[in-house]
Design a protein around this motif. Structure first.
Motif, PDB file in Angstrom:
ATOM      1  N   GLY A 278      -8.454   6.284   1.236  1.00 23.35           N
ATOM      2  CA  GLY A 278      -7.202   5.346   1.042  1.00 23.35           C
ATOM      3  C   GLY A 278      -6.984   4.346   2.543  1.00 23.35           C
ATOM      4  N   ALA A 279      -5.781   3.777   1.941  1.00 23.09           N
ATOM      5  CA  ALA A 279      -5.380   2.742   3.151  1.00 23.09           C
ATOM      6  C   ALA A 279      -3.987   2.412   3.639  1.00 23.09           C
ATOM      7  N   ALA A 280      -3.409   2.326   4.573  1.00 24.47           N
ATOM      8  CA  ALA A 280      -2.068   2.006   4.970  1.00 24.47           C
ATOM      9  C   ALA A 280      -2.065   0.312   5.948  1.00 24.47           C
ATOM     10  N   GLY A 281      -1.296  -0.766   5.683  1.00 27.48           N
ATOM     11  CA  GLY A 281      -1.220  -1.557   6.763  1.00 27.48           C
ATOM     12  C   GLY A 281      -0.276  -1.552   7.415  1.00 27.48           C
ATOM     13  N   VAL A 282      -0.392  -1.234   8.621  1.00 22.37           N
ATOM     14  CA  VAL A 282       1.151  -0.290   9.025  1.00 22.37           C
ATOM     15  C   VAL A 282       1.781  -1.503   9.825  1.00 22.37           C
ATOM     16  N   LEU A 283       1.365  -2.751   9.758  1.00 20.43           N
ATOM     17  CA  LEU A 283       2.169  -3.574  10.618  1.00 20.43           C
ATOM     18  C   LEU A 283       3.552  -4.202  10.562  1.00 20.43           C
ATOM     19  N   LEU A 284       4.057  -3.721   8.912  1.00 19.89           N
ATOM     20  CA  LEU A 284       5.596  -3.465   9.138  1.00 19.89           C
ATOM     21  C   LEU A 284       6.520  -2.493   9.304  1.00 19.89           C
ATOM     22  N   LEU A 285       5.513  -0.995  10.127  1.00 22.84           N
ATOM     23  CA  LEU A 285       5.873  -0.119   9.937  1.00 22.84           C
ATOM     24  C   LEU A 285       6.685   0.035  11.607  1.00 22.84           C
ATOM     25  N   GLN A 286       7.217   1.364  11.553  1.00 22.08           N
ATOM     26  CA  GLN A 286       7.526   2.011  12.667  1.00 22.08           C
ATOM     27  C   GLN A 286       6.855   2.893  12.848  1.00 22.08           C
TER      28      GLN A 286
ATOM     29  N   CYS B  79       0.595  -1.027   0.414  1.00 21.76           N
ATOM     30  CA  CYS B  79      -0.020   0.125   0.073  1.00 21.76           C
ATOM     31  C   CYS B  79       0.559   1.474   0.022  1.00 21.76           C
ATOM     32  N   PRO B  80       1.543   1.675  -1.303  1.00 26.11           N
ATOM     33  CA  PRO B  80       1.993   2.873  -1.190  1.00 26.11           C
ATOM     34  C   PRO B  80       1.275   3.350  -0.797  1.00 26.11           C
ATOM     35  N   PRO B  81       1.972   5.519  -0.263  1.00 30.07           N
ATOM     36  CA  PRO B  81       1.316   6.386  -0.717  1.00 30.07           C
ATOM     37  C   PRO B  81       0.409   6.444  -2.014  1.00 30.07           C
ATOM     38  N   ALA B  82       1.298   6.551  -2.802  1.00 30.24           N
ATOM     39  CA  ALA B  82       0.625   6.987  -4.057  1.00 30.24           C
ATOM     40  C   ALA B  82      -0.573   6.264  -4.875  1.00 30.24           C
ATOM     41  N   LEU B  83      -0.222   4.817  -3.931  1.00 30.52           N
ATOM     42  CA  LEU B  83      -2.204   4.286  -4.572  1.00 30.52           C
ATOM     43  C   LEU B  83      -2.952   4.314  -3.992  1.00 30.52           C
ATOM     44  N   SER B  84      -2.781   5.108  -2.328  1.00 26.17           N
ATOM     45  CA  SER B  84      -4.196   5.536  -1.746  1.00 26.17           C
ATOM     46  C   SER B  84      -3.891   6.591  -2.232  1.00 26.17           C
ATOM     47  N   ILE B  85      -3.251   7.474  -2.499  1.00 27.94           N
ATOM     48  CA  ILE B  85      -3.673   8.539  -2.485  1.00 27.94           C
ATOM     49  C   ILE B  85      -4.538   8.985  -4.030  1.00 27.94           C
TER      50      ILE B  85
ATOM     51  N   ALA C 223       8.057   5.666  10.009  1.00 30.33           N
ATOM     52  CA  ALA C 223       7.527   5.282   9.210  1.00 30.33           C
ATOM     53  C   ALA C 223       6.109   5.544   8.803  1.00 30.33           C
ATOM     54  N   ILE C 224       5.244   5.520   9.725  1.00 30.74           N
ATOM     55  CA  ILE C 224       4.128   5.642  10.089  1.00 30.74           C
ATOM     56  C   ILE C 224       3.762   7.482   9.187  1.00 30.74           C
ATOM     57  N   ALA C 225       4.655   7.949  10.425  1.00 30.70           N
ATOM     58  CA  ALA C 225       4.292   9.152  10.122  1.00 30.70           C
ATOM     59  C   ALA C 225       4.732  10.109   9.326  1.00 30.70           C
ATOM     60  N   ASP C 226       5.459   9.287   8.498  1.00 28.59           N
ATOM     61  CA  ASP C 226       6.164   9.305   6.962  1.00 28.59           C
ATOM     62  C   ASP C 226       5.195   9.434   5.953  1.00 28.59           C
ATOM     63  N   TRP C 227       5.265   7.876   6.149  1.00 29.99           N
ATOM     64  CA  TRP C 227       3.792   7.679   5.043  1.00 29.99           C
ATOM     65  C   TRP C 227       2.892   8.308   5.202  1.00 29.99           C
ATOM     66  N   VAL C 228       1.709   8.622   6.215  1.00 33.15           N
ATOM     67  CA  VAL C 228       0.306   9.564   6.661  1.00 33.15           C
ATOM     68  C   VAL C 228       0.965  10.836   5.543  1.00 33.15           C
ATOM     69  N   ALA C 229       2.120  11.618   6.124  1.00 32.37           N
ATOM     70  CA  ALA C 229       2.593  12.869   5.692  1.00 32.37           C
ATOM     71  C   ALA C 229       2.869  12.865   4.683  1.00 32.37           C
ATOM     72  N   GLN C 230       3.070  11.966   3.738  1.00 30.93           N
ATOM     73  CA  GLN C 230       2.798  11.470   2.143  1.00 30.93           C
ATOM     74  C   GLN C 230       1.660  11.591   1.553  1.00 30.93           C
ATOM     75  N   PHE C 231       0.808  11.016   2.315  1.00 34.17           N
ATOM     76  CA  PHE C 231      -0.526  10.826   1.827  1.00 34.17           C
ATOM     77  C   PHE C 231      -0.740  12.226   1.796  1.00 34.17           C
ATOM     78  N   ARG C 232      -1.170  12.842   3.281  1.00 33.03           N
ATOM     79  CA  ARG C 232      -1.682  14.061   3.631  1.00 33.03           C
ATOM     80  C   ARG C 232      -1.479  15.575   2.126  1.00 33.03           C
ATOM     81  N   ALA C 233       0.498  15.057   1.353  1.00 28.28           N
ATOM     82  CA  ALA C 233       0.957  16.453   0.848  1.00 28.28           C
ATOM     83  C   ALA C 233       0.055  15.956  -0.929  1.00 28.28           C
ATOM     84  N   ALA C 234      -0.769  15.283  -0.706  1.00 28.64           N
ATOM     85  CA  ALA C 234      -0.692  14.779  -2.234  1.00 28.64           C
ATOM     86  C   ALA C 234      -2.788  15.205  -1.862  1.00 28.64           C
ATOM     87  N   SER C 235      -3.135  14.674  -0.749  1.00 31.45           N
ATOM     88  CA  SER C 235      -4.512  14.088  -0.794  1.00 31.45           C
ATOM     89  C   SER C 235      -5.113  14.614   0.277  1.00 31.45           C
ATOM     90  N   ASN C 236      -6.428  15.368   0.644  1.00 27.61           N
ATOM     91  CA  ASN C 236      -7.358  15.432   2.053  1.00 27.61           C
ATOM     92  C   ASN C 236      -8.150  14.440   1.896  1.00 27.61           C
TER      93      ASN C 236
END
Length: 358
Positions: A45-53, A30-36, A56-69
């Motif tokens: 959009g969605a992210a499965g965060v099982l594998l993320l520290q 679930c890369p940010p680009a797909l959710s965006i 990394a969760i904060a960074d993923w969400v920041a990338q999403f919000r930079a391109a989508s509301n």
């Protein structure tokens, strides 16, 4: 407005959607680009965060919000009880895996999980529209903190009994995951995942009848016809995972994407061979070999996941589908190699026309 249209409209209005289509929160796919793309097309959009520290969760969400509301769901597994370790059996599994990839170190099965409590805190701090659960239910104190922040809780269930437990625990929405779904089964008790593998179109109406909260359908939905059937059976929205994996935004290995296009429903299987938890994947050479009578049974989760880590990494790097962790739902052949926004539009328009919705 008929009953189906009213139900879908109510759900979309509540969660800030234009269309009742949710991206499945596929951990590792679930890369940010797909959710965006899905969110900007009107879905969630969605992210499965099982594998993320947590960072990394904060960074993923920041990338999403930079391109989508748009609306966003974050998902996390509820931890299993600590596995019972068997050193002699794990040695047999390591030897078997050595035939399929790099030699597995004696201590490979000791790899730790990401800290669950820290991930929960990171999800709260990210303030998504929705936090969802799978493999069980969040503790009451975490549920209370979600609700204090106005975050909805979507609980994934695989049986009617689990749906009732989720509603009683305060879930705002129940996601009914049918056995057709790709990726890991969401069974609350790992040992029941195969025995209680109920198909979506038997599970969905039974769950709708059993709970009062909205029900979302997941599993085997990859085109407008299956989405329309889910809406007809009472779903307020649909979750789509495999149906998006061939989009350019998903960025999966080419061999995996090509294999999805050719996969018949019977070309998938439930397997514990990759992680120790039951999940539906393409029936690759490795998955079939791991299920053979003379193969050692997989170690429990998360030990098996740690033992297979090098094989999985090498197969992806070499684009080798024969041993790749190629999760797949049974409707994989309906996944289209098109932009994710186009997939959202096609599925919704086909379903809307089939049900004569405006």
């Amino acid at each position: 407005m008929n009953d189906i249209a009213a139900r879908l409209h109510t759900f979309c209005s509540r969660f800030g959607l234009r269309v009742p289509i949710l991206l499945a929160p596929m951990a590792g796919a679930c890369p940010p680009a797909l959710s965006i793309a899905v969110a900007n097309a009107g879905g969630m959009g969605a992210a499965g965060v099982l594998l993320l520290q947590p960072d990394a969760i904060a960074d993923w969400v920041a990338q999403f919000r930079a391109a989508s509301n748009g609306s966003l769901q974050l998902n996390l597994w509820i931890p299993d009880p600590a596995p019972v370790r068997d050193a002699a059996h794990e040695a047999k599994v390591r030897a078997f895996l050595g035939d399929w990839g790099p030699a597995v170190a004696d201590d490979a099965g000791d790899a730790p999980l990401v800290d669950f409590a820290a991930q929960c805190e990171a999800m709260l701090a990210a303030q998504p529209s929705v936090i969802s659960s799978i493999m069980g239910l969040y503790p009451p104190d975490f549920v209370a903190r979600m609700k204090q922040r106005g975050i909805a809780w979507f609980a994934t269930v695989t049986t009617v009994a689990e749906a009732r437990q989720a509603e009683a625990a305060g879930a705002d929405v129940v996601i009914a995951q049918g056995a057709e779904a790709g990726g890991h089964r969401g069974a609350f008790v790992s040992d029941r995942a195969e025995r209680e593998a109920v198909g979506l179109f038997a599970l969905l109406p039974a769950v709708v009848d059993a709970v009062r909260v909205p029900v979302v359908a997941a599993g085997g939905i990859a085109d407008g016809r299956s989405a329309a059937a889910a809406f007809l059976l009472g779903a307020s929205a649909v979750v789509i995972g495999t149906g998006f994996l061939r989009s350019p935004e998903a960025g999966i290995a080419p061999a995996w994407a090509d294999a999805l296009a050719a996969a018949r429903p019977e070309d998938t299987m439930l397997t514990r061979a990759f992680s120790g938890r039951a999940g539906r994947a393409l029936a690759t050479d490795y998955a079939r070999a791991a299920a053979a009578p003379d193969a050692p049974a997989p170690a429990p989760y998360p030990v098996q996941r740690a033992l297979t880590a090098q094989m999985r990494a090498e197969s992806s790097a070499k684009n080798d589908i024969t041993r790749m962790q190629a999760w797949s739902g049974q409707s994989a052949a309906y996944a289209r190699a098109q932009p994710a926004a186009s997939i959202v539009d096609q599925i919704w328009n086909t379903a809307r026309l089939a049900l004569q919705l405006r």
